[in-house]
Each structure stands twice: as structure tokens, then as C-alpha cells.
Enzyme design. Structure first.
Site, PDB file in Angstrom:
ATOM      1  N   CYS A  41      -5.055   7.195  -2.984  1.00  0.00           N
ATOM      2  CA  CYS A  41      -3.809   6.897  -2.263  1.00  0.00           C
ATOM      3  C   CYS A  41      -3.296   8.209  -1.697  1.00  0.00           C
ATOM      4  CB  CYS A  41      -2.803   6.306  -3.257  1.00  0.00           C
ATOM      5  SG  CYS A  41      -1.177   5.975  -2.567  1.00  0.00           S
ATOM      6  N   LEU A  42      -2.773   8.174  -0.474  1.00  0.00           N
ATOM      7  CA  LEU A  42      -2.298   9.426   0.126  1.00  0.00           C
ATOM      8  C   LEU A  42      -1.119  10.016  -0.662  1.00  0.00           C
ATOM      9  CD1 LEU A  42      -2.575   8.674   3.961  1.00  0.00           C
ATOM     10  CD2 LEU A  42      -4.126  10.033   2.542  1.00  0.00           C
ATOM     11  N   GLY A  46      -5.089   3.488   5.007  1.00  0.00           N
ATOM     12  CA  GLY A  46      -3.851   2.724   5.122  1.00  0.00           C
ATOM     13  C   GLY A  46      -2.659   3.577   4.742  1.00  0.00           C
ATOM     14  N   HIS A  70       2.682  -1.433  -2.129  1.00  0.00           N
ATOM     15  CA  HIS A  70       3.639  -0.337  -1.893  1.00  0.00           C
ATOM     16  C   HIS A  70       5.020  -0.883  -1.512  1.00  0.00           C
ATOM     17  CE1 HIS A  70       1.589   3.487  -2.283  1.00  0.00           C
ATOM     18  NE2 HIS A  70       0.558   3.084  -1.556  1.00  0.00           N
ATOM     19  N   GLN A 111       5.903   5.263   1.811  1.00  0.00           N
ATOM     20  CA  GLN A 111       5.202   6.540   1.582  1.00  0.00           C
ATOM     21  C   GLN A 111       5.716   7.653   2.492  1.00  0.00           C
ATOM     22  OE1 GLN A 111       1.110   4.575   1.687  1.00  0.00           O
ATOM     23  NE2 GLN A 111       0.778   6.246   0.251  1.00  0.00           N
ATOM     24  N   HIS A 141      -3.579  -3.080  -1.663  1.00  0.00           N
ATOM     25  CA  HIS A 141      -3.034  -1.764  -2.017  1.00  0.00           C
ATOM     26  C   HIS A 141      -1.748  -1.484  -1.223  1.00  0.00           C
ATOM     27  CE1 HIS A 141      -3.726   2.698  -2.933  1.00  0.00           C
ATOM     28  NE2 HIS A 141      -2.722   2.695  -2.089  1.00  0.00           N
ATOM     29  N   GLU A 142      -1.813  -1.685   0.091  1.00  0.00           N
ATOM     30  CA  GLU A 142      -0.648  -1.366   0.933  1.00  0.00           C
ATOM     31  C   GLU A 142       0.491  -2.360   0.701  1.00  0.00           C
ATOM     32  OE1 GLU A 142      -0.682   1.466   2.135  1.00  0.00           O
ATOM     33  OE2 GLU A 142      -2.847   1.790   2.014  1.00  0.00           O
TER      34      GLU A 142
END
Ligand code: ZN
Length: 193
Positions: free
Chosen positions: A93-94, A46, A141, A51, A137-138
Site C-alpha cells: 500500500c502506498l 491504486g 480505504h 490517502q 483494497h481501495e
């Protein structure tokens, strides 16, 4: 359209709440394409707009694996309308390359959002599946919340961040989730009995 640079933990944009999308314009569609291209380029599950430096309420998820066909899901202006249960989730996480830690999540979520054409849809994900956890999670953000804020063991997270030379945990951002914590502990001690 391009693979974009993913911001790393420490960048203030990751802590900035994102704005609603008023119109699924060409600009937003391009943002969606960039999110998908960047997510696939990084082998992520995701990716959320902040981000890549864009504080809009947009994220993408694809939980397909191996030989399965790609299955991108686009969420614009999402709202979580139901959540229940609790589960321990091992996440990365990226924006935190190589850092993984255990966090608290709801097991089941129902979410309403618009797709990339501006059409509204409702999606339910259950039993702590990857999709259920990725949605939370997303979604976070978009409110400037990061997975480490849900840490089960903040000291463990702290040492992982330190070993990878990330900034430390922001204590004032840690989220108290007593109910989730109790449910996770109960489920895990029942398993041991
Ligand atoms: Zn993330």
C-alpha cells in the site's frame, strides 16, 4: 493539479470513514486528477482519496503494465454489489512504503460506481485478478480499513511493520474472516495433495 503527499500508516485520517460525494464538482474532478497524478508518480496500482488527506468516497485504479497504454479507472461513491470465492493476495500500500504481507480477499467482485463525469457504471472482476483485489483494497480505504486488517498471519505482518518502524497492528481492527480463511486453506491443501 499536483502530485500530493501520501499519508503514512499511523495518520488518523486513514482510519476515518469517508463521506459520499454529493456532486461531481470541479473540486472532485481536481481531486481525481491529483489521485491519478500521485498514483502514477508513485508507481501505484491504486490510490484512495483519504490517502491524500481527503475523506471522500473516491478512488482510482490502473492495472496496466509495461508497454500497455494507461488505463485509469475512477470510482466515485462505489458500492460492492456482489462478492464470492476466496484468494490469498500478496499486497502492499502506498501508505506503507516497502511493507508487503499476505491478506484474505474475495476472488470475484462486482462493483457499481460513478466515473469522473458522474456517469454510473458496473464492473466485474474475477478469479482473484489484480483488478479484483485492488478494488477491495481501495474500497476498504473509504471505510478506514487497511490491508493489514485482513492479514493471513498477523504475527508475520507485525514483524514486517516493526522492521520498517511502522506503528504496530491495531488488534481491534483485525477482521475475522473465517469463511475466507477456510476456503483459502482448502484450496492450498488441495494443491499440495
Ligand atoms: Zn492502500
Amino acid at each position: 493539479m499536483a502530485v500530493r503527499k501520501v499519508l503514512r500508516y499511523g495518520d488518523p485520517i486513514l482510519r476515518t470513514p469517508s463521506k459520499d460525494v454529493h456532486k461531481v464538482s470541479k473540486k472532485i474532478q481536481e481531486l481525481v486528477t491529483d489521485l491519478l497524478e500521485t498514483m502514477y508518480a508513485q508507481n501505484g496500482v491504486g490510490l484512495a482519496a483519504p490517502q491524500i488527506g481527503e475523506n471522500y468516497r473516491v478512488f482510482v485504479i490502473d492495472v496496466s503494465t509495461g508497454d500497455e497504454p494507461l488505463n485509469p479507472i475512477v470510482f466515485i461513491n462505489p458500492k460492492i454489489i456482489k462478492k464470492s470465492g476466496a484468494v490469498r493476495s500478496h499486497e502492499g500500500c502506498l501508505s506503507f512504503p516497502e511493507a508487503y504481507t499476505d491478506v484474505k480477499r474475495y476472488a470475484n467482485v462486482m462493483i457499481k460506481a460513478m466515473d469522473r463525469k458522474g456517469k454510473s457504471f458496473v464492473l466485474e472482476a474475477k478469479d482473484g485478478c489484480l483488478l479484483a483485489r485492488a478494488i477491495q483494497h481501495e474500497f476498504d480505504h473509504l471505510d478506514g480499513i487497511l490491508f493489514i486488517d485482513h492479514s493471513i498471519n498477523r504475527f508475520e505482518t507485525e514483524s514486517i511493520l516493526e522492521s520498517l518502524e511502522f506503528p504496530p497492528i491495531e488488534e481491534d481492527k483485525l477482521i475475522e474472516e473465517k469463511e475466507l480463511e477456510e476456503q483459502i486453506n482448502d484450496a492450498e491443501s488441495a494443491k499440495e495433495d
